[in-house]
Design an enzyme around this catalytic site. Structure first.
Site, short mmCIF file in Angstrom:
data_model
loop_
_atom_site.label_atom_id
_atom_site.label_comp_id
_atom_site.label_asym_id
_atom_site.label_seq_id
_atom_site.Cartn_x
_atom_site.Cartn_y
_atom_site.Cartn_z
NE ARG B 55 -2.55 -0.97 3.49
CZ ARG B 55 -3.82 -0.77 3.78
NH1 ARG B 55 -4.26 0.41 4.13
NH2 ARG B 55 -4.68 -1.77 3.73
CB THR B 56 3.81 2.44 1.87
OG1 THR B 56 3.13 2.29 3.10
CG2 THR B 56 4.66 3.70 1.92
NE ARG B 105 7.76 1.08 4.48
CZ ARG B 105 6.53 0.67 4.83
NH1 ARG B 105 6.33 -0.52 5.31
NH2 ARG B 105 5.49 1.48 4.69
CG HIS B 135 5.61 5.56 7.65
ND1 HIS B 135 5.88 6.11 6.41
CD2 HIS B 135 4.70 4.58 7.42
CE1 HIS B 135 5.16 5.49 5.50
NE2 HIS B 135 4.44 4.56 6.08
#
Lengths: 429, 327
Positions: B55-56, B105, B135
């Site tokens: 999703r990110t 990430r 984040h």
């Protein structure tokens, strides 16, 4: 036989005296000694110490010769003013047999820069499960008296008890790496304010302190002696102080980096500050200095832990733990202990030479007084020197120093190993 | 603004408000038939994902594509990284290919900081989540969602979150979302309270600019927004709490608890939700829960961040008529 006259050095920081070395031995200490037939070392203003002894060095050979070898490690030791180092057992293969400790001992003899006294593993493969053949290592040519699973803790209380008891038969000592393994699973740095912010796994002080508390009580119960490696917290100091006041036969060491650096440095995420035990807080640093000054902590030991560049040139979690220390130890002690007024040079000699030799059973050879008839193991220090640490100049094969670019005082100008110079004018002979 | 976005703590109040205001402009693009701006045309952005996070990654990719950037997705699994290549070598390889920015990430806390500060590469680095550290774009999208809901879409422009009471509930110890939100919300003037069992609050939390409570029921009536964090079931095995059921009873948000919140208060969740654990389906599907809005807002906020870090001085959004011309 060759003669050397060290002229006008402040012996253990005291009055200026001349020291005449004849062959392997100090033949005379006094003033106005004749230089006839001797090489003269002009040492006015410099401090003469007994050759330093490091009870805690990782030489990495056999197995990790990409980090360090006995030869490069002993060259680093000589550069730092050491004449004897104790080589930790966590090599590949582990130094848990007479064969491996004799190999390390022989490599030390061949290097010629510094005496190497191997440490034997307490348990086979450092696994904490079965005792190594401690007696065989003691009876080998290496004459091992210090045993340690350093890098790992002897966490099983029964194994630790048996080891403490067993080595009494030959005057051995167990050097404990105090780290409760369950409390430090995934631990990356001191647990506290900084770890909370950085999101790095916490390494609580209690993981060290609980093991020390247990082990001093075990040592008392079985009437043995125990040595605590790299003590790093204020709480550990309190426990050792209590144990000594009770008459328990415990000795303890502190590393130079724990006397100077704090966990605030980890904010850079630079793994050069990643070390086991981790850098702690300012309060811990101050407690360690005070404890070293008052004798609660007996000695300074480097925990010299070389690692290749790639093992530090990465993200924090992937990096290896450890710092090189042999070539900067005396400077850090000068800055943190001498220039703060906590110790004089005689106190430094006690904590970096006499006491470590005594604890390690080497005091017939090292950590001897600077007087006539004694072996000429000596270190001459220019205490007025100020310089910026440049790892490119290290004799060690590795460069993982936390002091790069930092100004530190003092420089070893000469090191004598049984009368022979291993360092001359600050350079390896 | 700094060159990189590594931590929410790096942002000043004015930086953060500028990002939120810019994100509102970006959001308008999403309402157009052609959801695309030419701002980053010819620029290459690499999404460097060492940790699975569909999703990110998709959110960043959508943001990058709406700004017309060329996008390279690099997932570490099955790549040279799994064969032992270092972060440094991977990053230098990408830069050699002409990457203009790296969105990273990583499972290790501090990896983006190292990438930005070790001299390995020159490109700007945007942290898309590192270990249990930070984040920042999540915190920005959360703040954006709060400002819209609590202050208003137009009324909120130029404003911060002064005086708003935000409650963050759950596994604070292992949460980069919590750390980022505490930093950013404090910067924006909000009052933050963390609620968790003591085992899931880090030692050292006392210096954080927030309150800590162990009782959800006491805090709920005083909350303008309640953010539920995901609690991984594995934590149970490490004795952080006795059972899932006990955790749900003490720290889960159900309809009865939601009813104790002020009428205007919202429920947030960074996703993915574990329904039945920290949040019941009834709450997750209610009008007060902003979880889907947060996803939409994430794209706008990430567009704003990329634009501000890479876009230079050109106006973010050109007039609609000109956009029409460029299509």
């Amino acid at each position: 036989m060759s003669k050397t006259l060290i002229r006008g050095a402040k012996v253990l920081g005291g009055e200026a005296q001349d020291v005449l070395i004849d062959g392997e031995t100090i033949s005379e200490v006094g003033t106005g000694l004749s230089a006839d037939g001797a090489t003269v070392v002009e040492a006015a203003g410099q401090v003469l110490l007994p050759g330093l002894v490091d009870l805690h060095t990782h030489l990495r050979e056999p197995g990790r010769e990409d980090s360090e070898t006995v030869l490069t490690g002993t060259r680093a030791a000589a550069s730092g003013g050491y004449t004897a180092v104790f080589a930790m057992a966590n090599t590949f293969p582990v130094a848990d047999t007479a064969g491996v400790v004799e190999q390390v001992y022989r490599l030390g003899k061949e290097s010629g820069y510094c005496d190497v006294q191997p440490i034997g593993a307490v348990t086979i493969g450092l696994e904490g499960k079965k005792l190594s053949e401690l007696g065989a290592m003691h009876e080998s040519a290496a004459r091992v008296t210090v045993f340690s699973d350093d890098g790992k803790c002897v966490d099983d209380a029964v194994i630790m008890r048996r080891a403490l008891e067993y080595v009494k038969a030959f005057g051995g000592v167990i050097a404990q790496h105090a780290q409760e393994p369950r409390l430090t699973e995934g631990a990356q740095m001191n647990e506290g304010i900084v770890s909370a912010e950085l999101g790095l796994g916490g390494w609580p002080a209690v993981a060290e302190e609980s093991i020390i508390a247990r082990d001093v009580l075990l040592a008392e119960h079985v009437g043995s002696r125990v040595h605590i490696c790299h003590l790093s917290t204020a709480g550990s100091v309190e426990i050792v102080r209590w144990a000594k006041s009770r008459g328990i036969d415990v000795t303890a060491e502190v590393t130079p980096h724990h006397l100077l650096l704090t966990d605030e440095l980890v904010r850079s995420y630079n793994p050069v500050y990643k070390v086991n035990p981790p850098l702690r807080t300012e309060r811990d640093v101050m407690a360690l200095r005070e404890a070293l000054a008052d004798g609660t902590i007996d000695i300074v030991a480097t925990d010299h832990a070389p690692h290749p560049h790639e093992d530090k040139d990465c993200e924090w979690a992937a990096a290896a733990m450890g710092m090189v220390g042999l070539e900067t130890a005396l400077s850090v002690v000068q800055q943190t202990m001498v220039e703060t007024g906590l110790l004089d040079w005689a106190g430094v000699a006690e904590r970096m030479s006499f006491a470590p030799a005594r604890i390690g059973g080497l005091s017939h050879l090292h950590g001897r007084p600077v007087s006539a008839g004694e072996p000429a193991n000596l270190t001459l220090v220019d205490t007025s020197y100020r310089g910026v640490v440049d790892p490119a100049g290290f004799a060690s094969r590795s460069r993982n120093t936390p002091y790069e670019g930092r100004e530190l005082p003092g420089r070893v100008t000469h090191t004598f190993l049984r009368g022979r110079t291993t360092v001359v004018d600050g350079k390896l002979a | 603004m700094k060159r990189h976005l590594i931590s929410a703590a790096d942002l000043t109040r004015d930086d953060a408000v500028l990002i939120l205001d810019t994100a509102e402009e970006m959001a308008r693009v999403a309402d157009r038939p052609i959801k695309k701006l030419p701002t980053l045309r010819g620029r290459t952005i690499c999404n460097l994902f060492f940790e699975d996070s569909t999703r990110t990654r998709i959110s960043f990719e959508a943001a990058e594509k709406r700004l017309s950037a060329d996008v390279i997705n690099f997932a570490a699994k099955g790549s040279s990284v799994s064969k032992g290549e270092s972060l440094k070598d991977t990053a230098q390889t990408l830069e050699a290919m002409g990457v203009d920015a790296v969105v990273i990430r990583h499972g290790a806390s501090g990896a983006p900081y190292r990438l930005a500060n070790s001299g390995w590469i020159d490109a700007p680095v945007i942290n898309a989540g590192d270990g249990t550290h930070q984040h920042p774009t999540q915190a920005l999208l959360d703040a954006f969602t709060m400002r819209r809901r609590l202050v208003g879409r137009d009324a909120g422009l130029g404003k911060d979150l002064a005086g708003r009471r935000i409650t963050i509930v759950g596994d604070v110890l292992h949460s980069r979302v919590a750390r980022s939100n505490v930093d950013l919300l404090h910067t924006l003037g909000a009052e933050v309270t963390l609620v968790a069992p003591p085992t899931l609050v880090p030692v050292g939390v006392e210096t954080w600019p927030c309150e800590v409570s162990y009782s959800l029921d006491e805090v709920l009536p005083k909350s303008d927004a309640v953010m539920m964090l995901r609690v991984q079931r594995e934590r149970m095995n490490a004795a952080f709490f006795p059972t899932e059921r006990e955790y749900s009873r003490r720290y889960g948000l159900d309809a009865a608890r939601m009813a104790r919140m002020p009428e205007h208060a919202i429920v947030m969740h960074p996703g993915p939700m574990v329904r039945g654990m920290e949040i019941t389906a009834e709450v997750a599907d209610s009008d007060r829960c902003t979880v889907v809005e947060q996803v939409a807002n994430g794209v706008s906020v990430r567009m704003a961040v990329l634009y501000l870090l890479l876009g230079g001085s050109e106006p973010a959004v050109t007039a609609p008529s000109r956009t029409e011309e460029t299509k």
